[in-house]
Scaffold this active site. Structure first.
Site, PDB file in Angstrom:
ATOM      1  N   HIS A   1      -2.060  -5.541   1.409  1.00 17.56           N
ATOM      2  CA  HIS A   1      -3.303  -6.055   0.961  1.00 17.56           C
ATOM      3  C   HIS A   1      -2.935  -7.487   0.506  1.00 17.56           C
ATOM      4  O   HIS A   1      -2.081  -7.645  -0.291  1.00 17.56           O
ATOM      5  CB  HIS A   1      -4.309  -5.457  -0.229  1.00 17.56           C
ATOM      6  CG  HIS A   1      -5.229  -6.105  -0.642  1.00 17.56           C
ATOM      7  ND1 HIS A   1      -6.238  -6.559  -0.007  1.00 17.56           N
ATOM      8  CD2 HIS A   1      -5.366  -6.891  -1.923  1.00 17.56           C
ATOM      9  CE1 HIS A   1      -7.346  -7.068  -0.590  1.00 17.56           C
ATOM     10  NE2 HIS A   1      -6.513  -7.774  -1.661  1.00 17.56           N
TER      11      HIS A   1
ATOM     12  N   GLU B   1      -9.241 -10.801  -8.129  1.00 13.65           N
ATOM     13  CA  GLU B   1      -8.521  -9.669  -7.673  1.00 13.65           C
ATOM     14  C   GLU B   1      -7.168  -9.444  -8.948  1.00 13.65           C
ATOM     15  O   GLU B   1      -6.679  -8.543  -9.357  1.00 13.65           O
ATOM     16  CB  GLU B   1      -7.941  -9.606  -6.469  1.00 13.65           C
ATOM     17  CG  GLU B   1      -9.364  -9.237  -5.484  1.00 13.65           C
ATOM     18  CD  GLU B   1      -8.916  -9.345  -4.128  1.00 13.65           C
ATOM     19  OE1 GLU B   1      -7.363  -9.443  -3.591  1.00 13.65           O
ATOM     20  OE2 GLU B   1      -9.770  -9.131  -3.347  1.00 13.65           O
TER      21      GLU B   1
ATOM     22  N   TYR C   1     -12.623  -3.307  -3.604  1.00  8.67           N
ATOM     23  CA  TYR C   1     -13.122  -3.131  -2.184  1.00  8.67           C
ATOM     24  C   TYR C   1     -14.746  -3.104  -2.436  1.00  8.67           C
ATOM     25  O   TYR C   1     -15.363  -2.394  -1.434  1.00  8.67           O
ATOM     26  CB  TYR C   1     -12.668  -1.834  -1.464  1.00  8.67           C
ATOM     27  CG  TYR C   1     -11.114  -2.202  -1.113  1.00  8.67           C
ATOM     28  CD1 TYR C   1     -10.649  -3.384  -0.383  1.00  8.67           C
ATOM     29  CD2 TYR C   1     -10.197  -1.099  -1.003  1.00  8.67           C
ATOM     30  CE1 TYR C   1      -9.333  -3.364   0.263  1.00  8.67           C
ATOM     31  CE2 TYR C   1      -8.833  -1.162  -0.526  1.00  8.67           C
ATOM     32  CZ  TYR C   1      -8.660  -2.394   0.211  1.00  8.67           C
ATOM     33  OH  TYR C   1      -7.435  -2.540   0.669  1.00  8.67           O
TER      34      TYR C   1
ATOM     35  N   LYS D   1       0.856  -1.224  -0.133  1.00 12.53           N
ATOM     36  CA  LYS D   1       0.002   0.047   0.024  1.00 12.53           C
ATOM     37  C   LYS D   1       0.946   1.345   0.016  1.00 12.53           C
ATOM     38  O   LYS D   1       2.085   1.244   0.048  1.00 12.53           O
ATOM     39  CB  LYS D   1      -0.809  -0.029   1.247  1.00 12.53           C
ATOM     40  CG  LYS D   1      -1.962  -1.332   1.129  1.00 12.53           C
ATOM     41  CD  LYS D   1      -2.882  -1.145   2.557  1.00 12.53           C
ATOM     42  CE  LYS D   1      -3.966  -2.389   2.212  1.00 12.53           C
ATOM     43  NZ  LYS D   1      -4.805  -2.345   3.312  1.00 12.53           N
TER      44      LYS D   1
ATOM     45  N   ASN E   1      -1.943  -0.079   6.979  1.00 12.40           N
ATOM     46  CA  ASN E   1      -1.658  -1.317   7.532  1.00 12.40           C
ATOM     47  C   ASN E   1      -0.742  -2.018   6.489  1.00 12.40           C
ATOM     48  O   ASN E   1      -0.410  -3.262   6.393  1.00 12.40           O
ATOM     49  CB  ASN E   1      -2.882  -2.151   7.891  1.00 12.40           C
ATOM     50  CG  ASN E   1      -3.870  -2.578   6.772  1.00 12.40           C
ATOM     51  OD1 ASN E   1      -3.502  -2.238   5.788  1.00 12.40           O
ATOM     52  ND2 ASN E   1      -4.917  -3.245   7.113  1.00 12.40           N
TER      53      ASN E   1
END
Ligand code: DAT
Ligand code: MG
Length: 135
Positions: free
Chosen positions: A116, A127, A49, A9, A113
């Site tokens: 992913h 995905e 998402y 990320k 965080n």
């Protein structure tokens, strides 16, 4: 499906942790079969998402995920690769993630965080196709 989607990320790219994160997967025995630095747009993120659209944290999630480039990658292994990656990532909230996991070692808050990983074989297939349609 022995491939899964990994996203380092924007916080991971900004902090110079891409090599650390992908290196952990490589040292585990997985192989990076595609990787590209991309700035992710709101439309793509809404598809990625989709289960979170409309939730209280969604706008913050999109603002974070689109604020600077992310390293989007496909990782391959012998079996259940999505599960291997999820185990190595740790819990969604870095404060609850075990030491030794990526989030447990490097994170302090739930939005930022670091990484992913697809959460099932079906998600992995969906995905990988979404981010790498030609793969
Ligand atoms: P994961 O990334 O572990 O699959 P998720 O799919 O439930 O977790 O959520 C996607 C991302 O959204 C997550 O990495 C961080 C953010 N998020 C999830 N729950 C949140 C919450 N309660 N508050 C703020 N951000 C949250
Ligand atoms: Mg998820």
């Amino acid at each position: 499906m022995n491939r899964t989607l990994v996203i380092c990320k924007p916080d991971a790219v900004e902090r110079g942790l891409v090599g650390e994160i992908l290196g952990r997967f490589e040292r585990k025995g997985l192989r990076v079969v595609a990787a590209e630095l991309r700035t992710l747009g709101a439309d793509l993120l809404a598809r990625h998402y989709s289960e979170h659209v409309g939730k209280g944290f969604y706008d913050d999630l999109v603002a974070f995920m689109s604020r600077s480039p992310a390293m989007v990658a496909v990782v391959e292994g012998p079996t259940d690769t999505w599960r291997v990656v999820r185990t190595m990532m740790g819990a969604t909230d870095p404060l609850k993630a075990d030491p030794g996991t990526i989030r447990g070692d490097f994170g302090t808050e739930v939005t930022e965080n670091l990484v992913h990983g697809s959460d099932s074989a079906e998600s992995a297939q969906r995905e990988v196709s979404l981010f790498f349609p030609d793969l």
